[in-house]
Design an enzyme around this catalytic site. Sequence first.
Site, PDB file in Angstrom:
ATOM      1  N   ALA A  31       0.878  -1.169   0.000  1.00  0.00           N
ATOM      2  CA  ALA A  31       0.000   0.000   0.000  1.00  0.00           C
ATOM      3  C   ALA A  31       0.913   1.215   0.000  1.00  0.00           C
ATOM      4  O   ALA A  31       1.542   1.513   1.005  1.00  0.00           O
ATOM      5  CB  ALA A  31      -0.891  -0.009   1.225  1.00  0.00           C
ATOM      6  N   ILE A  90       0.278   6.693  -3.334  1.00  0.00           N
ATOM      7  CA  ILE A  90      -0.724   7.152  -4.289  1.00  0.00           C
ATOM      8  C   ILE A  90      -1.675   6.019  -4.661  1.00  0.00           C
ATOM      9  O   ILE A  90      -2.806   6.244  -5.062  1.00  0.00           O
ATOM     10  CB  ILE A  90      -0.010   7.751  -5.524  1.00  0.00           C
ATOM     11  N   GLY A  91      -1.205   4.796  -4.531  1.00  0.00           N
ATOM     12  CA  GLY A  91      -2.068   3.676  -4.882  1.00  0.00           C
ATOM     13  C   GLY A  91      -1.623   2.426  -4.154  1.00  0.00           C
ATOM     14  O   GLY A  91      -0.609   2.426  -3.462  1.00  0.00           O
ATOM     15  N   LYS A 131      -1.244  -1.792 -10.072  1.00  0.00           N
ATOM     16  CA  LYS A 131      -1.195  -0.631  -9.166  1.00  0.00           C
ATOM     17  C   LYS A 131      -2.489   0.150  -9.358  1.00  0.00           C
ATOM     18  O   LYS A 131      -2.800   0.575 -10.470  1.00  0.00           O
ATOM     19  CB  LYS A 131       0.037   0.218  -9.495  1.00  0.00           C
ATOM     20  N   ASP A 135      12.721   9.131  -8.198  1.00  0.00           N
ATOM     21  CA  ASP A 135      12.253   8.723  -6.873  1.00  0.00           C
ATOM     22  C   ASP A 135      13.179   7.631  -6.339  1.00  0.00           C
ATOM     23  O   ASP A 135      13.079   6.470  -6.737  1.00  0.00           O
ATOM     24  CB  ASP A 135      10.809   8.199  -7.000  1.00  0.00           C
TER      25      ASP A 135
HETATM   26  N1  ATP Z   1       5.913  -5.059 -11.073  1.00  0.00           N
HETATM   27  C1  ATP Z   1       5.976  -5.267  -9.763  1.00  0.00           C
HETATM   28  N2  ATP Z   1       6.388  -6.446  -9.289  1.00  0.00           N
HETATM   29  C2  ATP Z   1       6.458  -6.678  -7.963  1.00  0.00           C
HETATM   30  N3  ATP Z   1       6.129  -5.782  -7.016  1.00  0.00           N
HETATM   31  C3  ATP Z   1       5.697  -4.587  -7.431  1.00  0.00           C
HETATM   32  C4  ATP Z   1       5.601  -4.254  -8.808  1.00  0.00           C
HETATM   33  N4  ATP Z   1       5.146  -2.997  -8.914  1.00  0.00           N
HETATM   34  C5  ATP Z   1       4.985  -2.563  -7.660  1.00  0.00           C
HETATM   35  N5  ATP Z   1       5.305  -3.497  -6.746  1.00  0.00           N
HETATM   36  C6  ATP Z   1       5.245  -3.398  -5.278  1.00  0.00           C
HETATM   37  O1  ATP Z   1       4.409  -2.303  -4.928  1.00  0.00           O
HETATM   38  C7  ATP Z   1       5.138  -1.287  -4.253  1.00  0.00           C
HETATM   39  C8  ATP Z   1       4.611   0.075  -4.663  1.00  0.00           C
HETATM   40  O2  ATP Z   1       4.725   0.229  -6.062  1.00  0.00           O
HETATM   41  P1  ATP Z   1       5.184   1.597  -6.721  1.00  0.00           P
HETATM   42  O3  ATP Z   1       6.471   2.034  -6.099  1.00  0.00           O
HETATM   43  O4  ATP Z   1       5.141   1.458  -8.190  1.00  0.00           O
HETATM   44  O5  ATP Z   1       3.983   2.520  -6.243  1.00  0.00           O
HETATM   45  P2  ATP Z   1       3.994   4.057  -5.871  1.00  0.00           P
HETATM   46  O6  ATP Z   1       2.590   4.483  -5.603  1.00  0.00           O
HETATM   47  O7  ATP Z   1       4.724   4.820  -6.877  1.00  0.00           O
HETATM   48  O8  ATP Z   1       4.772   3.933  -4.536  1.00  0.00           O
HETATM   49  P3  ATP Z   1       5.637   4.956  -3.749  1.00  0.00           P
HETATM   50  O9  ATP Z   1       4.698   5.626  -2.831  1.00  0.00           O
HETATM   51  O10 ATP Z   1       6.596   4.046  -3.050  1.00  0.00           O
HETATM   52  O11 ATP Z   1       6.300   5.854  -4.735  1.00  0.00           O
HETATM   53  C9  ATP Z   1       6.586  -1.542  -4.603  1.00  0.00           C
HETATM   54  O12 ATP Z   1       7.465  -1.064  -3.636  1.00  0.00           O
HETATM   55  C10 ATP Z   1       6.620  -3.070  -4.714  1.00  0.00           C
HETATM   56  O13 ATP Z   1       6.703  -3.656  -3.427  1.00  0.00           O
END
Ligand code: ATP
Length: 618
Positions: free
Chosen positions: A301, A304-305, A321, A451
């Site tokens: 979690a 943003i998502g 996501k 990031d």
């Molecule tokens: N393709 C993937 N394969 C495996 N795990 C994934 C993948 N994409 C996302 N995750 C998991 O979901 C988490 C969050 O994904 P992501 O970093 O893309 O989201 P975000 O909303 O940009 O998060 P953040 O707030 O960390 O920037 C990752 O840290 C990872 O644990």
Amino acid sequence: MSSFNQLGRLVNGLSLIAREVAKRSQTIEHAKNGDLETLISSSLKNALLSATDLTGLTKGKVREFSKPRPKDSVVYFNSTNDGGGKDVVNYSSNDIARASLTSDEKVDSDKGVSNNGQTIPQERLVNDGLETECESTSDNKRYVDGGEVVKTAAEATVPVKRRRPRERKVPATTFSRAFGFAALGAGLAWGTVQESAKRLVYGSPISNEKQSAVSPFLSEKNAERLALALCRMRGAALKLGQMLSIQDESLVPAPILAALDIVRQGADVMPRSQLNQVLDAELGPGWSTKLTSFDYEPLAAASIGQVHRAVMKDGMDVAMKIQYPGVADSIESDIENVKLLLDYTNLIPKGLYLDRAMKVAKEELSRECDYQLEASNQKRFRDMLSGHEGFYVPLVVDDISGKRVLTTELISGVPIDKVALLDQGTRNYVGRKLLELTLMELFVFRFMQTDPNWSNFLYDETTKTINLIDFGAARDYPKRFVDDYLRMVMACANNDRAAVIEMSQRLGFLTGKESEVMLEAHVQAGFVVGLPFSKSGGYDFRSTNITQSISNLGATMLRHRLTPPPDEAYSLHRKLSGAFLACIKLGAVVPCRELLLDVYEHYHFGEDEWSLSTASVS
Ligand SMILES: Nc1ncnc2c1ncn2[C@@H]1O[C@H](COP(=O)(O)OP(=O)(O)OP(=O)(O)O)[C@@H](O)[C@H]1O
């Protein structure tokens, strides 16, 4: 600080709430054409919900809230059902086995690695609040799977505050979000008054010149309040918190850093109904026809998502996501509310040019909320890195993606902070790869993922590959900027004072009218950052005090600065400091100078904007 000041802060905090209520009254006034009754009742309901939520939340206490884990976390879709098929549910034997466990057993049984080695933090949904755990060696072994575990005795017993995220609806309207911030403001003000009173009676903690000891605002309790509220609110504010969380203790006060570490572990979780609403709205009600199964229990979690595991009809494991509703539309007001909070705490020095930083943050966050943009960034990175050994960018599944849902190939690996538990050779290798990637992104691609969150780099020990995710915060840098930036980095590495000043003026870091004190601090900061690049033969990040030195010089620069840094610098410096902090966290020894010289020797200065340099980083 006098009690009067603290009282003033409390009043200010409460006035934040009053301001929001007043704002809402105006909205009601203006809602002449709308359904006034519904508006009022839903606003009152939201206000009431937020108030009750946040009263508990801002107390920052561990609540005994126990919610049994859903038995049907994985939903299987019938291949013959083409009309949505969400009603066709089967349970795997694994689910049935887990469903018969007690809640405590479920937590333990869930700590583990998925089929492909991905660590799944499935202890969520069981309990609420914060708890202190000691990380045991056996617990950490699950992360290394085949690798040599190297831990100091201290590391093995460090008590780690862990938070078990709750399933809670994301406040999706601007009002409910603003109310949340206002209540947080009041909670922090109240916490500050309590801390001041405590200090009057028991005396202040030993200072050690730390801000946390000086300011009653920075109490441990207040930091915890902040973290819990951010996890509940999610969105822009949480993202800002996460950005800060990878900073070093010498830059961010320790209690705030500890609280932000809780934030970094993940936010609260959307309830299933809210999740389905987003999926239906974004992908259409037939989204499940493209899948064999979908796991309603999130892998992660984030700010943003939240990310869910699913299996496609062709058998590919994917990560979906799914964006929290309302966060994209609330960036502007979220940031304004964070700014109000920061203003009232008086903790931000003038030289930080907060307005400018907030403006840049708003632009960056709007880009991050556009998952279509992220998909295209990810494809660009996948192309650019396809020939580079040691890096992998997962496939984007366009068919099941949209503006608020991004589906990509599921990848495995352990985040950087867990790589720090592996052997020295692996740490050196990963540190080198990370720095190599950073230099390549800036000086070869001129397109950078900005990031540096440790979980965005997942190291797969079996393939010696760093799997890269999260390209929402990627941006291009103009060729002219990159030309001068490379000259400046070389000047810093070579201790060339005149060139550092000249390039800093050209890039907009200096106006040319700075005092000698400012110039000296600026140049020295440049030399500190250039230190790893100054000598051949490998820089040992285990014995560095880069962040402490920068922090000391930073204080002077904040006092004497005449101009905010150029817009490009915010994301760039976040990324660069992230790369350094990662190497420090890894305790890696990295041949930084050799890597920089390799880039420099292949670089073509003064080319047109769009042609990519042919430099290769070996
Ligand atoms: N393709 C993937 N394969 C495996 N795990 C994934 C993948 N994409 C996302 N995750 C998991 O979901 C988490 C969050 O994904 P992501 O970093 O893309 O989201 P975000 O909303 O940009 O998060 P953040 O707030 O960390 O920037 C990752 O840290 C990872 O644990």
